[in-house]
Structures are given as C-alpha cells and as structure tokens.
Design an enzyme around this catalytic site. Structure first.
Site, PDB file in Angstrom:
ATOM      1  N   GLU A  98      -0.130  10.747   5.292  1.00 45.63           N
ATOM      2  CA  GLU A  98      -0.168   9.383   4.751  1.00 45.63           C
ATOM      3  C   GLU A  98      -0.942   8.488   5.714  1.00 45.63           C
ATOM      4  OE1 GLU A  98      -0.328   7.453   2.466  1.00 45.63           O
ATOM      5  OE2 GLU A  98       1.605   6.739   1.757  1.00 45.63           O
ATOM      6  N   ASP A  99      -1.526   7.429   5.185  1.00 47.25           N
ATOM      7  CA  ASP A  99      -2.275   6.500   6.030  1.00 47.25           C
ATOM      8  C   ASP A  99      -1.355   5.552   6.801  1.00 47.25           C
ATOM      9  OD1 ASP A  99      -1.496   5.185   3.713  1.00 47.25           O
ATOM     10  OD2 ASP A  99      -3.505   4.527   3.141  1.00 47.25           O
ATOM     11  N   ASP A 102       5.084   1.556   5.469  1.00 47.94           N
ATOM     12  CA  ASP A 102       5.414   0.131   5.508  1.00 47.94           C
ATOM     13  C   ASP A 102       6.889  -0.014   5.108  1.00 47.94           C
ATOM     14  OD1 ASP A 102       4.699  -2.652   5.602  1.00 47.94           O
ATOM     15  OD2 ASP A 102       4.378  -2.663   3.458  1.00 47.94           O
ATOM     16  N   PHE A 151      -1.412  -7.218   7.688  1.00 43.72           N
ATOM     17  CA  PHE A 151      -2.063  -6.415   6.654  1.00 43.72           C
ATOM     18  C   PHE A 151      -3.398  -5.916   7.182  1.00 43.72           C
ATOM     19  CE2 PHE A 151      -4.198  -5.190   2.795  1.00 43.72           C
ATOM     20  CZ  PHE A 151      -3.187  -4.475   2.178  1.00 43.72           C
ATOM     21  N   ARG A 164     -12.440   0.411   2.611  1.00 43.12           N
ATOM     22  CA  ARG A 164     -12.023   1.767   2.995  1.00 43.12           C
ATOM     23  C   ARG A 164     -13.036   2.425   3.929  1.00 43.12           C
ATOM     24  NH1 ARG A 164      -7.673   3.289  -0.280  1.00 43.12           N
ATOM     25  NH2 ARG A 164      -7.726   2.648  -2.463  1.00 43.12           N
TER      26      ARG A 164
HETATM   27  P1  IMP Z   1       5.293   1.585   1.484  1.00 40.68           P
HETATM   28  O1  IMP Z   1       5.646   2.291   0.220  1.00 40.68           O
HETATM   29  O2  IMP Z   1       5.710   0.125   1.453  1.00 40.68           O
HETATM   30  O3  IMP Z   1       5.754   2.280   2.733  1.00 40.68           O
HETATM   31  O4  IMP Z   1       3.753   1.461   1.538  1.00 40.68           O
HETATM   32  C1  IMP Z   1       2.965   2.503   1.754  1.00 40.68           C
HETATM   33  C2  IMP Z   1       1.621   2.308   1.085  1.00 40.68           C
HETATM   34  O5  IMP Z   1       1.243   0.944   1.006  1.00 40.68           O
HETATM   35  C3  IMP Z   1       0.571   2.966   1.918  1.00 40.68           C
HETATM   36  O6  IMP Z   1       0.314   4.245   1.416  1.00 40.68           O
HETATM   37  C4  IMP Z   1      -0.627   2.074   1.754  1.00 40.68           C
HETATM   38  O7  IMP Z   1      -1.397   2.509   0.655  1.00 40.68           O
HETATM   39  C5  IMP Z   1      -0.078   0.735   1.415  1.00 40.68           C
HETATM   40  N1  IMP Z   1      -0.080  -0.195   2.568  1.00 40.68           N
HETATM   41  C6  IMP Z   1       0.975  -0.580   3.329  1.00 40.68           C
HETATM   42  N2  IMP Z   1       0.611  -1.428   4.295  1.00 40.68           N
HETATM   43  C7  IMP Z   1      -0.717  -1.581   4.162  1.00 40.68           C
HETATM   44  C8  IMP Z   1      -1.698  -2.343   4.896  1.00 40.68           C
HETATM   45  O8  IMP Z   1      -1.438  -3.052   5.887  1.00 40.68           O
HETATM   46  N3  IMP Z   1      -2.977  -2.227   4.450  1.00 40.68           N
HETATM   47  C9  IMP Z   1      -3.345  -1.459   3.386  1.00 40.68           C
HETATM   48  N4  IMP Z   1      -2.464  -0.735   2.687  1.00 40.68           N
HETATM   49  C10 IMP Z   1      -1.168  -0.793   3.071  1.00 40.68           C
HETATM   50 MG    MG Z   2      -1.464   4.763   0.330  1.00 37.46          MG
END
Ligand code: IMP
Ligand code: MG
Length: 178
Positions: A98-99, A102, A151, A164
């Site tokens: 995963e990138d 959050d 962000f 990207r």
């Molecule tokens: P989560 O489900 O809230 O943990 O979010 C995970 C997904 O949200 C990641 O796979 C990203 O695609 C996106 N995401 C979360 N934070 C960021 C950010 O700071 N920049 C860009 N994408 C984000």
């Molecule tokens: Mg993602």
C-alpha cells in the site's frame, strides 16, 4: 518542485533508502520462500515496482483495487472492492503493498478479505503511515516512514488523479483542495 506543492516531505533519495531498508527486512523474514506481491492500485504502483527489484526470492505480482475517495481528502469508511486478484492464494506467502495508511479503513478491509482465503502468511507493507489519523487498528509489518497529518501527493499518491508522476512525496498546498 511542482507549483502546487508546499514542501518536499520525502525526497527521491530518501524514498530509495526506505525501499532498500524494507526490502532488506522482507528478504530476511521470508528467506528464499516465494512471495506473491499484491499491489493496491493505483497509488502503490511506483513503490511496488521499485520494491520488487530489491527482493531476492521468486516473486509473482497481482493487482487489487478498492474504491478511493476521489476529490475528498478523507476516507468515509465505505470501502468497495473494484478489482480482485486473479488467483487462488492457498498456501502462498502474500505481501500486500500500500502507498499510505491513514484511517486504516482500506487496509482493514483488504486484510479481512485475505484472512478468509487460506494463504500461508499475509504481511502488509506501506510506504507511508499517518498514525495520528488512525480510526481502525491494523497491524502493519513494514512501514517506510511515519509522517504528520498532512495531505501528501507524488510517487504514486494523487489528489483527484493528479501528481502521481512526481518523483518525491510532497505536501499539497491547502488552497488546491479547500
Ligand atoms: P485509509 O483507508 O483512510 O487508511 O486511506 C488509505 C488510502 O487513502 C490510501 O490508499 C490512499 O489512496 C489514500 N490517502 C490517504 N492519505 C492520503 C494522502 O495524504 N494523499 C493521497 N492519498 C491519501
Ligand atoms: Mg490508495
């Protein structure tokens, strides 16, 4: 630096160091056991491609996509599976790439999905972690770097499908999304 970026948070050079460190840990943990690397589309692709080049065991790749939040900058907790992998993972060592983590909703959903399939092992790897934003607790095995609650875009990460292709991870100027 891109005009919409406020500051660089992780430089290209630092990214490559983080990747070497993570790959070293994975090589040590898996020894020479084969590994199926599951790339979470789309944001993880640059990271995953650089990571696998540093892995020593036999590697297969596959792709999975879950719903993203488009023009918003926070997850709503409703995660939809848009594309599943194409194979049976029974008996395989799996690494989910995963990138960024959050809230944790995305990885929790993916991990739960994998637990119901009979993999030999399931590990999770993320380039970036925003621990202060966690809503759902998910165990992550390999983390590149913890970052503050900002962000970020670049090196695969997008805002509304843009940025990207930046070679670094940078903080997006607030005026772009507010
Ligand atoms: P989560 O489900 O809230 O943990 O979010 C995970 C997904 O949200 C990641 O796979 C990203 O695609 C996106 N995401 C979360 N934070 C960021 C950010 O700071 N920049 C860009 N994408 C984000
Ligand atoms: Mg993602």
């Amino acid at each position: 630096m891109h005009q919409d970026v406020e500051k660089i948070l992780v430089s290209e050079r630092e990214i490559s160091k983080l990747i070497k460190r993570i790959a070293g840990q994975i090589n040590k943990d898996l020894k020479s056991e084969p590994l199926l690397v599951i790339i979470i589309l789309k944001g993880s692709t640059p990271f995953a491609m650089d990571l696998i080049k540093n892995l020593d065991m036999p590697v297969e790749i596959d792709f999975m996509q879950v719903s993203s939040y488009g023009k918003s900058t926070a997850s709503n907790g409703f995660i939809n599976l848009k594309k599943d992998i194409e194979q049976d993972i029974t008996g395989k060592n799996v690494l989910i790439v995963e990138d960024i983590i959050d809230s944790g909703h995305t990885l929790f959903k993916i991990k739960t999905l994998f637990e119901s399939r009979n993999a030999k092992s399931v590990r999770i790897c993320t380039l970036l972690d925003k621990p202060s934003r966690r809503v759902v607790d998910v165990k992550v095995d390999y983390v590149g770097k913890e970052i503050p609650d900002e962000f970020v875009v670049g090196y695969g990460l997008d805002y509304d499908e843009k940025y990207r292709n930046l070679s670094y991870v940078g903080v997006l100027k607030k005026e772009i999304y507010t």
